[in-house]
Motif scaffolding. Structure first.
Motif, mmCIF file in Angstrom:
data_model
loop_
_atom_site.group_PDB
_atom_site.id
_atom_site.type_symbol
_atom_site.label_atom_id
_atom_site.label_comp_id
_atom_site.label_asym_id
_atom_site.label_seq_id
_atom_site.Cartn_x
_atom_site.Cartn_y
_atom_site.Cartn_z
ATOM 1 N N LEU A 1 0.814 -1.212 0.000
ATOM 2 C CA LEU A 1 0.000 0.000 0.000
ATOM 3 C C LEU A 1 0.852 1.268 0.000
ATOM 4 N N GLN B 1 -7.888 7.336 -2.658
ATOM 5 C CA GLN B 1 -8.251 5.933 -2.416
ATOM 6 C C GLN B 1 -7.065 5.128 -1.904
ATOM 7 N N SER C 1 -6.824 3.301 1.882
ATOM 8 C CA SER C 1 -6.486 1.893 2.132
ATOM 9 C C SER C 1 -5.309 1.780 3.090
ATOM 10 N N TYR C 2 -4.288 2.598 2.853
ATOM 11 C CA TYR C 2 -3.110 2.589 3.724
ATOM 12 C C TYR C 2 -3.490 2.992 5.149
#
Length: 195
Positions: A25, A147, A151-152
Motif C-alpha cells: 500500500l 483511495q 487503504s493505507y
C-alpha cells in the motif's frame, strides 16, 4: 532445532502482521502521488503558453496575468518529493499552492471570456481545451491518490496491523481536503432584490 522453530514462529507472526500489506500500500500510495505530481506538472507547463497567448490581447487585464504567473511560481517552487506525503505540514502547503494556481487559472478563463478576439483565437481555444483536460486528469489522479491513502490509513489504524504500524513507525498519510471547507459548509445567501 530451537532456532528453526523460532525462525518459523517469527515468519508466521510476520505474515499475519500486515508488514507486506504496508509495503504494497505504501508503494501504491507513492505511485498514485507520482501521477498527481505528473498532472500538476503538465498544468504548470501549460501556464506559460496560456499567458503568452493571452498577452497578445492588447487590453487584457495585467493584474489577472500577474496573479497566474505568481501562483505558478509559488506552486512550482515547492519541492514535490515522494516524502511530501509523509509530512502533513509540507503537504498542506503544497495543496494550498496548487489551489491558488487553480483559482488564478479559473479567474483568467472567466476574464478571457470578455475578449471576443481572444475567444476567436484557435491557439487559445486549443490551450483552453488542453487545460480543461488536464484539470480533469488532476481530479482523477487526486481521487486515485485519496483511495490509495484511505487503504493505507485503514491498515495503519486497524487491529492487529496497527501494532505493526507502531513497531515500524508507519504513520497515517495526509490526504487532500477541500480548501474552503468552512465556506462551502455555509448555506448560500440568496437575494432576489427588493423591486
Amino acid at each position: 532445532m530451537k532456532r528453526l522453530i523460532a525462525t518459523l514462529a517469527t515468519v508466521l507472526v510476520l505474515t499475519g502482521c500486515g508488514y507486506n500489506d504496508f509495503q504494497r500500500l505504501d508503494e501504491q500510495t507513492k505511485s498514485a502521488w507520482s501521477e498527481v505530481l505528473n498532472q500538476y506538472q503538465r498544468r504548470a507547463d501549460l501556464v506559460p503558453n496560456i499567458v503568452a497567448s493571452v498577452k497578445g490581447e492588447a487590453n487584457f487585464e495585467q493584474e489577472t496575468l500577474t496573479k497566474v504567473v505568481e501562483a505558478r511560481a509559488k506552486a512550482t517552487s515547492i519541492q514535490a518529493t515522494p516524502e511530501l506525503v509523509n509530512n502533513p505540514e509540507a503537504f498542506n502547503k503544497f495543496q494550498q499552492a496548487q489551489g491558488e494556481l487553480s483559482s488564478a487559472l479559473s479567474r483568467l478563463m472567466v476574464v478571457a471570456e470578455r475578449y471576443p478576439q481572444l475567444q476567436a483565437n484557435q491557439g487559445f481555444r486549443d490551450l483552453r481545451v488542453t487545460l480543461e483536460g488536464t484539470e480533469n486528469r488532476i481530479t482523477v489522479a487526486r481521487n486515485q491518490y485519496i483511495q490509495a491513502v484511505q487503504s493505507y490509513n485503514v491498515l495503519a489504524r486497524s487491529f492487529p496491523t496497527n501494532l505493526t504500524a507502531k513497531v515500524f513507525s508507519y504513520e497515517p498519510k495526509p490526504t487532500f481536503s477541500v480548501q474552503n471547507e468552512a465556506e462551502i459548509s455555509r448555506p448560500p445567501t440568496v437575494d432576489f432584490g427588493n423591486k
